[in-house]
Design an enzyme around this catalytic site. Sequence first.
Site, PDB file in Angstrom:
ATOM      1  N   GLU A 100       0.867  -1.289  -0.219  1.00 51.69           N
ATOM      2  CA  GLU A 100       0.218   0.115   0.082  1.00 51.69           C
ATOM      3  C   GLU A 100       0.846   1.192  -0.028  1.00 51.69           C
ATOM      4  O   GLU A 100       0.534   2.040  -0.566  1.00 51.69           O
ATOM      5  CB  GLU A 100      -0.949   0.276   0.968  1.00 51.69           C
ATOM      6  CG  GLU A 100      -2.030  -1.065   1.205  1.00 51.69           C
ATOM      7  CD  GLU A 100      -1.884  -2.387   1.689  1.00 51.69           C
ATOM      8  OE1 GLU A 100      -0.836  -2.505   2.014  1.00 51.69           O
ATOM      9  OE2 GLU A 100      -2.612  -3.130   1.743  1.00 51.69           O
ATOM     10  N   PHE A 162     -11.514  -6.742  13.615  1.00 49.68           N
ATOM     11  CA  PHE A 162     -10.530  -7.336  12.915  1.00 49.68           C
ATOM     12  C   PHE A 162     -10.138  -6.493  11.849  1.00 49.68           C
ATOM     13  O   PHE A 162     -11.035  -5.803  11.237  1.00 49.68           O
ATOM     14  CB  PHE A 162     -10.932  -8.718  12.267  1.00 49.68           C
ATOM     15  CG  PHE A 162      -9.925  -9.234  11.311  1.00 49.68           C
ATOM     16  CD1 PHE A 162      -8.590  -9.616  11.808  1.00 49.68           C
ATOM     17  CD2 PHE A 162     -10.155  -9.331   9.929  1.00 49.68           C
ATOM     18  CE1 PHE A 162      -7.618 -10.258  10.864  1.00 49.68           C
ATOM     19  CE2 PHE A 162      -9.137  -9.997   8.882  1.00 49.68           C
ATOM     20  CZ  PHE A 162      -8.025 -10.223   9.659  1.00 49.68           C
ATOM     21  N   GLN A 163      -8.836  -6.030  11.661  1.00 52.70           N
ATOM     22  CA  GLN A 163      -8.444  -4.819  10.844  1.00 52.70           C
ATOM     23  C   GLN A 163      -8.768  -3.753  10.940  1.00 52.70           C
ATOM     24  O   GLN A 163      -9.353  -3.044  10.190  1.00 52.70           O
ATOM     25  CB  GLN A 163      -8.589  -5.533   9.413  1.00 52.70           C
ATOM     26  CG  GLN A 163      -7.779  -6.706   8.918  1.00 52.70           C
ATOM     27  CD  GLN A 163      -7.495  -6.816   7.469  1.00 52.70           C
ATOM     28  OE1 GLN A 163      -8.493  -6.610   6.777  1.00 52.70           O
ATOM     29  NE2 GLN A 163      -6.327  -7.535   7.331  1.00 52.70           N
ATOM     30  N   LYS A 212     -17.206  -0.434   5.915  1.00 51.68           N
ATOM     31  CA  LYS A 212     -17.787  -1.331   4.896  1.00 51.68           C
ATOM     32  C   LYS A 212     -19.322  -1.537   4.676  1.00 51.68           C
ATOM     33  O   LYS A 212     -19.791  -1.524   3.710  1.00 51.68           O
ATOM     34  CB  LYS A 212     -17.262  -2.944   5.151  1.00 51.68           C
ATOM     35  CG  LYS A 212     -17.565  -3.954   4.345  1.00 51.68           C
ATOM     36  CD  LYS A 212     -16.857  -5.209   4.337  1.00 51.68           C
ATOM     37  CE  LYS A 212     -17.266  -6.153   3.159  1.00 51.68           C
ATOM     38  NZ  LYS A 212     -16.748  -7.645   3.569  1.00 51.68           N
ATOM     39  N   MET A 535      24.822   8.591   2.491  1.00 49.27           N
ATOM     40  CA  MET A 535      24.676  10.035   3.373  1.00 49.27           C
ATOM     41  C   MET A 535      25.060   9.854   4.741  1.00 49.27           C
ATOM     42  O   MET A 535      25.300  10.492   5.471  1.00 49.27           O
ATOM     43  CB  MET A 535      23.192  10.539   3.048  1.00 49.27           C
ATOM     44  CG  MET A 535      23.270  12.014   3.532  1.00 49.27           C
ATOM     45  SD  MET A 535      24.265  13.255   2.727  1.00 49.27           S
ATOM     46  CE  MET A 535      23.283  13.687   1.166  1.00 49.27           C
TER      47      MET A 535
END
Lengths: 634, 163
Positions: A100, A162-163, A212, A535
């Site tokens: 993502e 969940f999630q 959802k 760096m």
Amino acid sequence: MFRVQYYFLLIQGFMAISSKNAIVNPVSAQTHSDSLDASHKDASHKKTSHNEISGAEIVIRCLNEEKIKFVFGYPGGAVLHIYDEIYKQNGFKHILVRHEQAAVHAADAFSRATGEVGVALVTSGPGATNAITGIATAYMDSIPLVVISGQVPVPAIGLDAFQEVDMVGITRPCVKHNFLVKDVRDIAETMKKAFYIAATGRPGPVVVDIPKDITAHKTSFHYPKSVEMRSYNPVLKGHSGQIKKAIKLLLEAKRPMIYTGGGLVLGDGAPELVKLARTLGYPVTNTLMGLGGYPASDPQFVGMLGMHGTYEANMAMQNCDVLIAVGARFDDRVIGNPKHFLSQKRTIIHIDVDPSSISKRVKVDVPIVGHVQSVLAEMNEALLLETTGTAEKTKNDTKNDISAWWAQIGEWRKVHGGRYEMSDTVIKPQYVIEKLWEVTKGDAYVTSDVGQHQMWAAQYYKFDRPRRWINSGGLGTMGVGLPYAMGCQFADKNAQVACVTGEGSIQMNIQELSTCAQYGLPIKVILLNNRYLGMVRQWQEFFYENRYSESYMDSLPDFVKLAESYGHVGMQITKPSDVEGALKEAFSKKDKFVFMDFITEQSENVFPMVENGRGISEMILGDEKKSDEKKGAK
Amino acid sequence: MKHIISILIENEAGALSRVAGLFSARGYNIESLTVAPTEDSTMSRMTIVTSGSDEVIEQIIKQLNKLVDVIKVLDLNDGKFIERELMLVKVKATAQYRDEMKRMCDIFRGRIIDVADGSFTIELTGSGSKLDAFIESLDNTAILETVRTGASGIGRGDRILKI
């Protein structure tokens, strides 16, 4: 269309049946609402009519109304309804990334390259948290994005489902604004607001978090043509009085300086600035984010300024008497120590769309709040009036005054002049970038990751056009390079896209090699491989007595084989004499993704350099040890 | 210097956390913050007491204005204004303290709103400094509990914060 209507009939038929078997216990439906048919049960509470569509379809229709071409995303439980609608539409193309974070970076780069709003779609929980780095990166560089995240169903919010993650809470400090949509009837207006807020004023990412169950509920669709918000009224036009004041100051300047940043590029003000700068004949410097805002090949350009800017840009910035800042924010990497910067007296004019950028780090004398393009256009008009009004006098005066200043800048130019030591045996990273510029005729989209290679790309690739240099300036996010290149290639499928990266950064989103293979993206990866986090190693050399703590990159993969395993072309280049030929060969493969592993000098440092906390005119120009043996110096 | 900032903000879920989050993220100081809906229930009015140099206050105002939910911001210290805060203090009111507490309450124009065997609850309204003065003038050991609302502020006369 036919298929969609057919689907409606099916759904309605299904509802007719399911409403007869209405759920007795709504609580169990809520807690298990992620199960397959829960959404239909929810929706069945309401009477649906022919013109009512699901929240998921509304989301798609909104994106179509906004004429979105690409949505970068990754599916998951909470966005399944939306993905089902994506399957049925062809208004935009969905690009399936492999993480993502890359979805948001790619959308971000698409926006940087085109000026359009980028769109990313992620699921709830880990999908949402993976997107955070991308969102924060876009926020720091003021890139307009709409990120749609799935959320657990409304009744499950707050129950550690969940999630589940509090996306609105977790993104609050790194978005321009965010929304949690809790009613299907609010989706369309919220989406309109999201696009409006993202693109106007000082642009930025906007998150729309959609539970959802809301994407399953139905309502009629109406997409507002425009949206008005009493609490959000971005300023467009600059104050005319201030603009006049600025013109007067500019014309009276003895040692003027034009300093432009990312805001000029994002505000599409570059053509107006070029006009202004050429009329005035004044020196121009760009920040890292502003490169391409003024053509680098123009003699009035004195290079990038700041921590790794040119000597002449920093000296001119420090010693000017009138400074005009355009879409720039006097960042710590740009002006160094503000106290040191202010030790020299100068009058500052600052054009910015965001009032809070003005007088934040440095007190400004003439603030002009407005859209850079409109303000610069008005300045050009005012300047025309001014110079034609008192034609002879003004022109001659400014020319005379400026010649001494240009002579001084010319002297400064000689001091460092972008020199580096050439070598016959080992590849110098600067040389690779110079050749990249030649081979691509200075017209490629160049994305970079973060570190030494980023600075070398900024220093040695001469950008003549805005929106060609795509990098993470504000947040400094390692791993952006490859997804940024993807975004650019989608923005312009025939363009040359080069991703300049390091062996540290590229491994932070290496999985996107797969996405590049899936969509046949002919990106060229220019890996400057010095087997160090360069760096970090440079700072450890300078400030930690060569204690290279955890900055050596061990166990590197064979990048050639890695690229080949995805079906890409892999090349390893070890000799300076092969650099140009290899680049030519790679860019001649117009339909191939080519991964070029340049084995470069390990201990090369980025110069010039301003140490953290120092003034910008206190620069380290080179490696003292090495400067004795400067045989091959350019 | 202490500043009282008045904000009109959309009365939406999360609006308060945007303001609070801004202050903590940018390291601004909040002495008190009060918020409640206005006569128009779609809007809330917030009063923040903060402190900082002129530059910091200027940034606070600008950053608040930048929040999408914020409708209007006013630094009350830019003109004349009235500040009021409500405090409830529960004090010992045993025989030893009872008269003294009643007297102090009268002097500060407070009201005793609850009387129990061993305690009074006093309600006091005024500027923050008046409430401070009341606390200071009480015997510290006699104070059982205090609760303050934080300041609310409003401009004098024609200074009106409205859309």
